[in-house]
Design an enzyme around this catalytic site. Structure first.
Site, mmCIF file in Angstrom:
data_model
loop_
_atom_site.group_PDB
_atom_site.id
_atom_site.type_symbol
_atom_site.label_atom_id
_atom_site.label_comp_id
_atom_site.label_asym_id
_atom_site.label_seq_id
_atom_site.Cartn_x
_atom_site.Cartn_y
_atom_site.Cartn_z
ATOM 1 N N GLU A 1 -5.899 -8.186 -6.295
ATOM 2 C CA GLU A 1 -5.469 -7.976 -4.918
ATOM 3 C C GLU A 1 -4.340 -6.956 -4.899
ATOM 4 O O GLU A 1 -3.353 -7.108 -5.618
ATOM 5 C CB GLU A 1 -4.999 -9.294 -4.294
ATOM 6 C CG GLU A 1 -6.057 -10.394 -4.295
ATOM 7 C CD GLU A 1 -7.275 -10.021 -3.483
ATOM 8 O OE1 GLU A 1 -7.118 -9.346 -2.449
ATOM 9 O OE2 GLU A 1 -8.397 -10.397 -3.888
ATOM 10 N N LEU A 2 -4.471 -5.921 -4.077
ATOM 11 C CA LEU A 2 -3.504 -4.828 -4.062
ATOM 12 C C LEU A 2 -2.086 -5.323 -3.795
ATOM 13 O O LEU A 2 -1.820 -5.932 -2.761
ATOM 14 C CB LEU A 2 -3.902 -3.798 -2.994
ATOM 15 C CG LEU A 2 -2.953 -2.602 -2.819
ATOM 16 C CD1 LEU A 2 -2.880 -1.780 -4.103
ATOM 17 C CD2 LEU A 2 -3.381 -1.739 -1.640
ATOM 18 N N ASP A 3 -1.181 -5.058 -4.748
ATOM 19 C CA ASP A 3 0.243 -5.371 -4.615
ATOM 20 C C ASP A 3 0.508 -6.851 -4.344
ATOM 21 O O ASP A 3 1.498 -7.204 -3.712
ATOM 22 C CB ASP A 3 0.879 -4.521 -3.499
ATOM 23 C CG ASP A 3 0.814 -3.027 -3.794
ATOM 24 O OD1 ASP A 3 0.833 -2.672 -4.987
ATOM 25 O OD2 ASP A 3 0.735 -2.235 -2.847
ATOM 26 N N GLU A 4 -0.358 -7.730 -4.835
ATOM 27 C CA GLU A 4 -0.180 -9.158 -4.601
ATOM 28 C C GLU A 4 -0.154 -9.969 -5.890
ATOM 29 O O GLU A 4 -0.282 -11.191 -5.870
ATOM 30 C CB GLU A 4 -1.272 -9.689 -3.663
ATOM 31 C CG GLU A 4 -1.165 -9.143 -2.244
ATOM 32 C CD GLU A 4 -2.074 -9.847 -1.264
ATOM 33 O OE1 GLU A 4 -2.684 -10.873 -1.646
ATOM 34 O OE2 GLU A 4 -2.189 -9.371 -0.127
ATOM 35 N N GLY B 1 0.799 -1.208 0.000
ATOM 36 C CA GLY B 1 0.000 0.000 0.000
ATOM 37 C C GLY B 1 0.836 1.263 0.000
ATOM 38 O O GLY B 1 1.976 1.290 -0.477
#
Length: 275
Positions: A217-220, A192
């Protein structure tokens, strides 16, 4: 010529592929292969000298490979990319310089920014710049304008060169595993916003950057490349940011080279990378 293959594993695949190539008078210059034993998946990347008949090569390979084989012969030899930015210049500047001197491995078609801060540097490189503001519009309208602009150029990949907005699943779905992001952290740590501030407050001894494909999925998303450098108690948060920018530029350049040279295989949320 490049050949990439991904399929279910079974005994004799390397020998079978090599025999087909030899029969068609293709000389193998480089061969990399990997088997994920847990998933029973086979991955292969070959560089071969052009000399035989390409027209029936895929058909012949399919006869000796499992039915689920994904075969690409000389995939996307001249790739096109669209770059998206916000305000930070370091990754964009590196991409524009490499594009200008023909060392990027792809051709930048345009730059899209949700601020107009970087319009001038694009003008200096004679690069089309589209200012699409996210302010005072809905996310659907904002991303709709982005999608319309991107689709005009029909790029093979979209590069988020410090584009500081979270993309919706709807937009990501339009370009599955074709959006590459540089995240200013050694993922999965400090996901994040403000990762260097998070790292500073945690007192870490290493900071890094991660280039990955964008997923819902954020940054995944699947990781392509990562790098770290040591830091210590004398580093302020500002020092970490400055050092981090150098890593971000380096990691993104490396990741783009790997992707553009068809060295990256994606499966599930993982990658196989033949460097």
């Amino acid at each position: 010529m490049i050949i990439v293959i991904q399929c279910t594993d079974r005994a004799g695949l390397v020998a079978s592929v090599s025999a087909i190539l030899a029969k068609n008078l293709f000389n193998i210059v480089s061969l990399r292969e990997y088997v994920d034993q847990a998933e029973n998946l086979f991955f292969m990347r070959l560089e071969v000298s052009v000399g035989g008949d390409e027209s029936t090569l895929e058909k012949q390979l399919r006869k000796v490979l499992p039915d689920d084989a994904n075969i690409l012969i000389n995939p996307l030899p001249e790739k096109k990319v669209v770059v998206m930015v916000t305000k930070e210049y370091h990754c964009l500047a590196d991409i524009l310089i490499r594009n200008y001197f023909g060392t990027l491995g792809a051709t930048v078609q345009c730059v899209i920014g949700n601020h107009n801060v970087l319009q001038d540097i694009c003008r200096r490189f004679d690069m089309p710049f589209y200012f699409i503001s996210h302010e005072q519009v809905s996310k659907d309208e904002f991303e709709g304008k982005i999608a319309d602009t991107v689709e005009k150029y029909n790029p093979d990949y979209i590069v988020l060169a410090k584009f500081m907005r979270i993309l919706s699943p709807k937009l990501v779905a339009k370009f599955p595993m074709r959006i590459i992001n540089i995240h200013h952290s050694f993922l999965p740590a400090f996901i994040g916003a403000s990762p260097y501030r998070q790292a500073f407050e945690r007192g870490v001894k290493l900071i890094g950057a991660t280039a990955h494909f964008v997923s819902n999925e954020l940054d995944e998303g699947p990781i392509i490349a990562q790098q770290t450098i040591p830091v210590n108690h004398s580093f302020t948060a500002a020092d970490m940011v400055k050092a981090g920018k150098e890593i971000e530029t380096s990691v993104l350049a490396r990741a783009l080279k790997l992707v553009f040279e068809d060295r990256v295989f994606v499966y599930k949320n993982k990658t196989v990378v033949f460097e």
